[in-house]
Design an enzyme around this catalytic site. Sequence first.
Site, short mmCIF file in Angstrom:
data_model
loop_
_atom_site.label_atom_id
_atom_site.label_comp_id
_atom_site.label_asym_id
_atom_site.label_seq_id
_atom_site.Cartn_x
_atom_site.Cartn_y
_atom_site.Cartn_z
N ASN A 46 0.82 -1.22 0.00
CA ASN A 46 0.00 0.00 0.00
C ASN A 46 0.86 1.27 0.00
OD1 ASN A 46 -2.33 -1.56 0.17
ND2 ASN A 46 -2.27 -1.57 2.41
N HIS A 134 -15.13 -1.35 4.07
CA HIS A 134 -14.05 -2.03 4.79
C HIS A 134 -14.51 -2.57 6.16
CE1 HIS A 134 -10.07 -1.99 6.99
NE2 HIS A 134 -9.66 -2.43 5.82
N GLU A 178 -16.72 4.51 0.78
CA GLU A 178 -15.31 4.76 0.51
C GLU A 178 -15.19 5.47 -0.81
OE1 GLU A 178 -13.19 0.98 0.81
OE2 GLU A 178 -14.34 0.53 2.60
N SER A 182 -11.40 -1.16 -2.06
CA SER A 182 -10.13 -1.89 -1.97
C SER A 182 -10.09 -3.16 -2.80
CB SER A 182 -9.82 -2.21 -0.52
OG SER A 182 -10.86 -2.99 0.02
N ASP A 208 -14.51 7.34 3.50
CA ASP A 208 -13.18 6.85 3.87
C ASP A 208 -12.30 6.87 2.61
OD1 ASP A 208 -10.95 5.30 4.46
OD2 ASP A 208 -12.06 3.76 5.53
N HIS A 211 -7.56 4.57 0.41
CA HIS A 211 -6.75 4.22 -0.77
C HIS A 211 -6.51 5.42 -1.69
CE1 HIS A 211 -6.92 0.03 0.25
NE2 HIS A 211 -8.22 0.13 0.42
N LYS A 242 -0.89 4.22 4.34
CA LYS A 242 -0.76 3.77 2.95
C LYS A 242 0.13 4.75 2.18
CE LYS A 242 -4.63 0.75 3.38
NZ LYS A 242 -5.97 0.77 3.93
#
Length: 384
Positions: A46, A134, A178, A182, A208, A211, A242
């Site tokens: 990540n 997540h 998100e 992911s 969120d 990533h 990350k």
Amino acid sequence: MNILETMHEELETLKRKGNFRSLPPLVHDGREVILNERRMLNLSSNDYLGLANEPSLREAFIRTLTPRNFFPSASSSRLLTGNFTACEELEGRLAEMFGTESALIFNSGYHANTGILPAVSDAQTLILADKLVHASLIDGIRLSAAKCIRYRHNDLAQAARLVEQHHDAYRQIILVTESIFSMDGDVNDLRALVRLKQSYPNVLLYVDEAHAFGVRGANGLGCAEEQGCIGQIDFLVGTFGKAAASAGAYIVCRKVVREYLINKMRTLIFTTALPPVNIAWTSWVLGRLPEFSDRREHLSRISSTLKQALAAKGYDSPSESHIIPLIAGASEAAVLKADELQRKGFYVLPVRPPTVPEGTSRLRFSLTADLTEHDIERLIEAID
Ligand SMILES: *Cc1c(COP(=O)(O)O)cnc(C)c1O
């Protein structure tokens, strides 16, 4: 059977089904990992901007340290004596970068997601969450007093119907999602979610950006920056573990939200703050984040190259980011493919149910900016 025997039985069942997990004894060497004497290019990290792997950045930071300002422990919660100036400096920097009233940092993304939702929800709260959020968000929802309904992945029409149906019956609705997902690497239409929430006075939006932080947007602030809606998201969360090459997490939000969390959020109140030296490192990296647009552009380019090559080989992918799944179908097929690529020197991991739906087992490529065009060409050649 006693409890230890039951544990043993359950572990045996996991092994039989090929779902047993263990910690891989990895040795790190720059962009490569060595596992069981096999040296492989790391395609599962990540460290999206390649910053954790950049010695010059670490060297420059270490030069700022002296025994007097190197604090390896906060020795206490921030509400007692752990509120070092480094915390407030990082929060000031975040609020300035994002242009928000305030910011608050946490020990990890997991702490953030399991702490914020229980703090701001009550029994008159409805949480509408994307089906693929997540595990840390799921746990936060479970710890909260709210009622929760999951909507189909990225199905904003269903989310809108649920809001319309329920907004009268609840004090507040919180939409939880998100920005980059992911497993599929697809990107959410945050502006559409903002329009939805703005149609009702009692709907709030929680996003969120784990990533996307560091990777997307002109200054690396995430998809909310890219889509021009930072100020319209009530709870904008991201992690430093990350792309930011550090540890910890943040929320950028209104001042009232920050004060409320300081009073109510158990995963902030009842834990020792991050080491000040770690917070100082995060600030150091974030201060340079806008400068890394060449890395962001390179990452975007090699991601497109891989995605197009996979499509040409008949693997269509929902990805719109640097996270690119190769959907193999059956779990065995994914495991075999991962094995084959590992033998060819690429550290790629299979992802199977229950992490992803039955029949969509996959390899998950997690690309980083320190991979070269040549690495990607070699990878493409290795995939059949
Ligand atoms: C990685 C991740 C987290 C957890 O963040 P940590 O800082 O590693 O605890 C939370 N949410 C999402 C979507 C993630 O991918």
